[in-house]
Design a protein around this motif. Structure first.
Motif, short mmCIF file in Angstrom:
data_model
loop_
_atom_site.label_atom_id
_atom_site.label_comp_id
_atom_site.label_asym_id
_atom_site.label_seq_id
_atom_site.Cartn_x
_atom_site.Cartn_y
_atom_site.Cartn_z
N LEU A 1 17.09 42.82 61.14
CA LEU A 1 15.98 42.75 60.20
C LEU A 1 15.14 41.52 60.46
O LEU A 1 15.66 40.43 60.73
CB LEU A 1 16.52 42.71 58.77
N GLY B 1 23.75 40.35 61.83
CA GLY B 1 24.54 41.45 61.30
C GLY B 1 25.96 41.51 61.80
O GLY B 1 26.28 41.04 62.90
N TYR C 1 26.28 44.76 57.94
CA TYR C 1 26.09 43.83 56.84
C TYR C 1 25.30 42.62 57.34
O TYR C 1 25.65 42.02 58.36
CB TYR C 1 27.44 43.37 56.28
N TYR C 2 24.23 42.31 56.62
CA TYR C 2 23.35 41.19 56.99
C TYR C 2 23.37 40.12 55.91
O TYR C 2 23.37 40.43 54.71
CB TYR C 2 21.90 41.67 57.13
N TRP D 1 23.36 38.91 50.65
CA TRP D 1 24.02 39.84 51.56
C TRP D 1 23.48 41.25 51.31
O TRP D 1 23.26 41.65 50.16
CB TRP D 1 25.53 39.86 51.33
N TYR D 2 23.32 42.00 52.40
CA TYR D 2 22.85 43.37 52.33
C TYR D 2 23.78 44.27 53.14
O TYR D 2 24.37 43.84 54.13
CB TYR D 2 21.43 43.52 52.92
N ARG D 3 23.84 45.52 52.72
CA ARG D 3 24.55 46.55 53.48
C ARG D 3 23.53 47.58 53.94
O ARG D 3 22.70 48.03 53.15
CB ARG D 3 25.61 47.24 52.62
N GLN D 4 23.61 47.96 55.22
CA GLN D 4 22.73 48.99 55.74
C GLN D 4 23.55 50.07 56.41
O GLN D 4 24.17 49.83 57.46
CB GLN D 4 21.70 48.43 56.74
N GLN E 1 12.27 46.38 61.36
CA GLN E 1 13.50 46.52 62.13
C GLN E 1 13.19 47.30 63.40
O GLN E 1 12.92 48.50 63.35
CB GLN E 1 14.57 47.23 61.31
N TRP F 1 14.26 48.20 48.20
CA TRP F 1 13.63 48.50 49.48
C TRP F 1 13.13 49.94 49.47
O TRP F 1 13.75 50.83 48.87
CB TRP F 1 14.65 48.35 50.61
N PRO G 1 18.24 48.90 53.95
CA PRO G 1 19.24 47.95 53.45
C PRO G 1 19.34 48.02 51.93
O PRO G 1 18.39 48.41 51.25
CB PRO G 1 18.69 46.59 53.89
N ARG G 2 20.51 47.62 51.41
CA ARG G 2 20.72 47.55 49.97
C ARG G 2 21.27 46.19 49.63
O ARG G 2 22.22 45.72 50.29
CB ARG G 2 21.67 48.63 49.48
#
Lengths: 108, 118
Positions: free
Chosen positions: B45, A102, A86-87, A35-38, B39, B108, A44-45
């Motif tokens: 993504l 997302g 969130y991805y 899971w990532y948060r952007q 993106q 990233w 993204p993180r």
């Protein structure tokens, strides 16, 4: 190619409440799910890998669960800084790795 | 501290070429898989390509096969993405990402914008 879906597309939650985000894979990815948060204008993180392991520096109010084809990201005690997209991403079959579309979390 | 710094983006005409670069620091570069993820404006993504630490393995998304080439120079801690025959649909922010093996992306860069337009 494994297709990833996420629900809901948008989630509006009040500060302090809990947000529950879902991710589904078109076939089993075992626990190979991240899971990532952007946040707007940012990269993204990584939040969660291995379906449930928190990445470095991620607070305990972020938790992941699930395996196979159904996964959940739970964010408790929501804060304004959690407003983001969130991805989810599967990496069971590389290549290709694939991302979900997302879920946008809005703070009321 | 891990840092990834992309460069090389810009405006290019359809059919043109660009080479993106990503300089890495803060980890043992040669031991890590690197990837490019893009993106499109307002979109999600999309993984583009990945390369193993030794460069012995490279992989591409179908959208990149035959047009893009990923490479790396471990002496310079740099990964590249050569993009040829660019199309309007390649317009996107391109992120360099460090992968923990061929898996998730734990770090990233801030991204570099590629715009394909006449």
């Amino acid at each position: 190619e494994i297709l990833m879906t996420q629900s809901p597309a948008t989630l509006s939650v009040s500060p302090g409440e809990t947000a529950t985000l879902s991710c589904r894979a078109s076939q089993s990815v075992r626990n190979n799910l991240a899971w990532y948060r952007q946040k707007p204008g940012q990269a993204p993180r990584l939040l969660i890998y291995g379906a449930s392991a928190r990445a470095t520096g991620i607070p305990a109010r972020f938790s992941g669960s699930g395996s196979g084809t159904e996964f959940t990201l739970t964010i408790s005690s929501l804060q304004s800084e959690d407003s983001a997209v969130y991805y989810c991403q599967q990496y069971n079959n590389w290549p290709p790795v694939t991302f979900g579309p997302g879920t946008k979390v809005e703070i009321k | 501290e891990v840092q990834l710094l992309e460069s090389g983006g810009g405006l290019v005409q359809p059919g043109g070429s660009l080479r993106l670069s990503c300089v890495a620091s803060g980890f043992i570069f040669s031991e890590n898989t690197m990837a490019w993820v893009r993106q499109a404006p307002g979109k999600g993504l999309e993984w583009v390509s990945g390369i193993s630490g030794s460069a012995s393995n490279t992989d591409y998304a179908d959208s990149a096969k035959g047009r893009f080439t990923i490479s790396r120079d471990n002496s310079e801690n740099t990964v590249y993405l050569q993009m040829n025959s660019l199309r309007a649909e390649d317009t996107a922010v391109y992120y360099c990402a460090k992968s923990s093996g061929f898996s998730y992306f734990d770090y990233w860069g801030q991204g570099t914008l590629v715009t394909v337009s006449s």
